[in-house]
Design a protein around this motif. Structure first.
Motif, mmCIF file in Angstrom:
data_model
loop_
_atom_site.group_PDB
_atom_site.id
_atom_site.type_symbol
_atom_site.label_atom_id
_atom_site.label_comp_id
_atom_site.label_asym_id
_atom_site.label_seq_id
_atom_site.Cartn_x
_atom_site.Cartn_y
_atom_site.Cartn_z
ATOM 1 N N THR A 247 25.059 -36.716 -38.665
ATOM 2 C CA THR A 247 25.234 -35.838 -37.512
ATOM 3 C C THR A 247 26.509 -36.263 -36.794
ATOM 4 O OG1 THR A 247 22.840 -35.570 -37.270
ATOM 5 C CG2 THR A 247 24.205 -35.022 -35.369
ATOM 6 N N GLU B 283 25.177 -30.985 -37.857
ATOM 7 C CA GLU B 283 24.427 -31.717 -38.882
ATOM 8 C C GLU B 283 24.991 -31.362 -40.252
ATOM 9 O OE1 GLU B 283 20.534 -30.302 -39.989
ATOM 10 O OE2 GLU B 283 19.743 -32.342 -39.978
ATOM 11 N N ALA C 227 22.806 -29.263 -34.654
ATOM 12 C CA ALA C 227 21.816 -30.241 -34.208
ATOM 13 C C ALA C 227 21.493 -30.040 -32.725
ATOM 14 C CB ALA C 227 22.318 -31.657 -34.457
ATOM 15 N N SER D 6 15.609 -30.806 -44.168
ATOM 16 C CA SER D 6 16.888 -31.068 -43.511
ATOM 17 C C SER D 6 18.026 -30.883 -44.502
ATOM 18 C CB SER D 6 16.918 -32.508 -42.973
ATOM 19 O OG SER D 6 16.892 -33.433 -44.045
#
Length: 496
Positions: free
Chosen positions: A85, A80, A60, A264
């Motif tokens: 996170t 992440e 991240a 993601s």
């Protein structure tokens, strides 16, 4: 949030499973032998596993840059995972010599080198060489699939014929002096960083000559690659090109009416789990109407009392307010106690029936849906349920949930009533047996013979349970829904 702590030296495949005391011991031993400033004191910093099941993750953000010193307890970077996170803290003092995998990198294998670190005072000039060595080594050996046997022979089989498209590609590639000659279907070896850079730049790995061991493609090969004249660096369908689903999208051309948004880690996990759930679990649905008038009146009384108790403190009054969702969560726990067959999970060879109602609450976040768990709802009061739900939802939206706060749970509630939705069905969160979908409350005319007109106006909410037929029979789901309805229509029953 409780950050992930680790010793920065000697972190290997087994180190992530060792207790913190063992990591400290290893770090002290390494320090004891460090008597001079030389490049051999530098260490590869490996991608840590943030949970027992984690195999890859994303970077991240790095909190320390090359040349920065750090102390024990300092946050080195944010990792992440598929759900959150998490901070990674240093357990010893040191210096960041070089970063190998930059911010924003996805699908980084656990135990692959992501940085070079050392002790303060070390000669960090050797960091580049150590980083190059790490790139050539590539990901952990256990993650490397076995190479096809024909790769041991430099010459491709004589009987092998190339397809017309591949012939065209080879003709084009021949114009480039350093372009390799590969057999059709031959596997291309490249470091993870080289593959990522090739995807970002649209370079077909099949046309890049590797300078690493055994012809492995490394970062330097990607940096020095030049596309043949008349050919753009677009991803090729030949050997080594990523699959369409895994390829990184190219920037939209100027004036395009669309935008490609990277997937993601959380969104990828959600997609996989929900697809598997919908395809493999025998879902069926049962709906019921619930009159909410008593809940709404009781909630109003409680909230007015909270405002008076807050003495004009708006923030305190807001934190103490109960929501309709708090009553729904409590009523679900009451129903799970009365019909325990629903408070269960499917584990293939056995069905696990839980003794406590740990209810997962679906929370929408910028990166996807997550279900933090309100523990032991049956043994908690409305105020405790409300405070826990607010805290978990806030942490979920900030991406700061701990694994134990979202992993597990015995039942799930998804509430879309606040968006004006009156009815929907939800997908089961395996291995749980069911999920409850809650719509909004709306006024309706209901038949009531006790009234002079024969009817009355009531605030009605529709609830729908999605149940796994392997665990919950239709009659069982109907009994559960009736118990849920009875609890909400008589909220004082669970206030005693």
């Amino acid at each position: 949030m409780q950050p992930f702590r680790l010793a920065h030296r000697g972190l290997g495949p087994m180190a992530r499973q060792a207790p913190a005391s063992a990591l400290r011991h290893n770090a002290l031993r390494a320090s004891a032998f460090h008597s001079s400033s030389n490049r051999l004191a530098l260490q590869k910093f490996m991608m840590p596993a943030m949970s027992p099941t984690m195999t890859e993750g994303g970077i991240a953000a790095w909190k320390k840059q090359p040349g920065d010193t750090f102390s024990a307890g300092d946050v080195l970077l944010e990792i992440e995972t598929d759900k959150a996170t998490m901070d990674v803290e240093a357990q010893d003092d040191g210096i960041m010599a070089k970063i190998i995998v930059e911010d924003g990198a996805k699908n980084v294998p656990v135990n692959s080198a992501i940085a070079i670190i050392g002790e303060e005072g070390d000669d960090i000039s050797g960091a580049d060489a150590l980083a190059a060595e790490a790139e050539k080594e590539g990901p952990p050996k256990q993650a490397e699939p076995e190479a096809p046997k024909h790769e041991e022979t430099p010459e491709p089989p004589k009987e092998q014929e190339s397809k017309p498209e591949e012939s065209k590609k080879e003709e084009s590639s021949a114009k480039q002096e350093e372009a390799p000659s590969r057999a059709s279907g031959e596997r291309v070896f490249a470091s993870p960083l080289a593959r990522r850079l090739a995807q970002e730049k649209g370079i077909p790995l099949g046309q890049v000559k590797g300078s690493g061991p055994n012809g492995r493609i490394v970062k330097a090969d990607i940096d020095s690659y030049k596309a043949p004249a008349g050919q753009s660096a677009a991803p090729s369908a030949g050997a080594g090109a990523p699959a369409p689903s895994a390829a990184k999208s190219a920037p939209a051309p100027s004036g395009a009416s669309y935008e490609d948004i990277p997937v993601s880690s959380m969104r990828r996990t959600i997609a996989g789990r929900l697809t598997e759930s919908k395809q493999q679990l025998p879902h069926y649905y049962v709906s019921i109407d619930v009159e909410m008038d008593k809940v709404l009146r009781l909630r109003q009384v409680f909230n007015e009392a909270s405002e008076k108790k807050a003495g004009g403190d708006a923030q305190k009054a807001k934190e103490a307010k109960l929501s309709v969702g708090d009553f729904i969560t409590k009523a679900a726990a009451v129903a799970l106690r009365e019909v325990p067959e629903v408070n269960a999970a499917w584990y293939g060879e056995f069905i696990r029936q839980y003794h406590t109602a740990d209810i997962s609450i679906a929370v929408a976040t910028p990166t996807g849906l997550i279900t933090p768990i309100v523990k032991d709802v049956g043994g908690s009061g409305l105020t405790t349920i409300s405070a826990s739900t607010k805290s978990l939802a806030s942490k979920a939206r900030a991406g700061k949930l701990k694994p134990e706060e979202y992993q597990g749970g015995s039942f799930t509630i998804s509430n879309m009533g606040m968006f004006g939705i009156t009815h929907f069905t939800a997908i089961i969160n395996p291995p749980q047996s069911a999920i409850l979908a809650i719509g909004g409350t709306e006024p309706r005319m209901v038949v009531d013979e006790a009234e002079e007109k024969g009817w009355r106006k009531a605030m009605v909410m529709q609830a729908t349970i999605s149940a796994d037929h392997r665990i919950v029979d239709g009659a069982t789901a109907a009994r559960w829904m009736k118990a849920f309805k009875d609890a909400l229509e008589n909220p004082l029953s669970f206030m005693l």
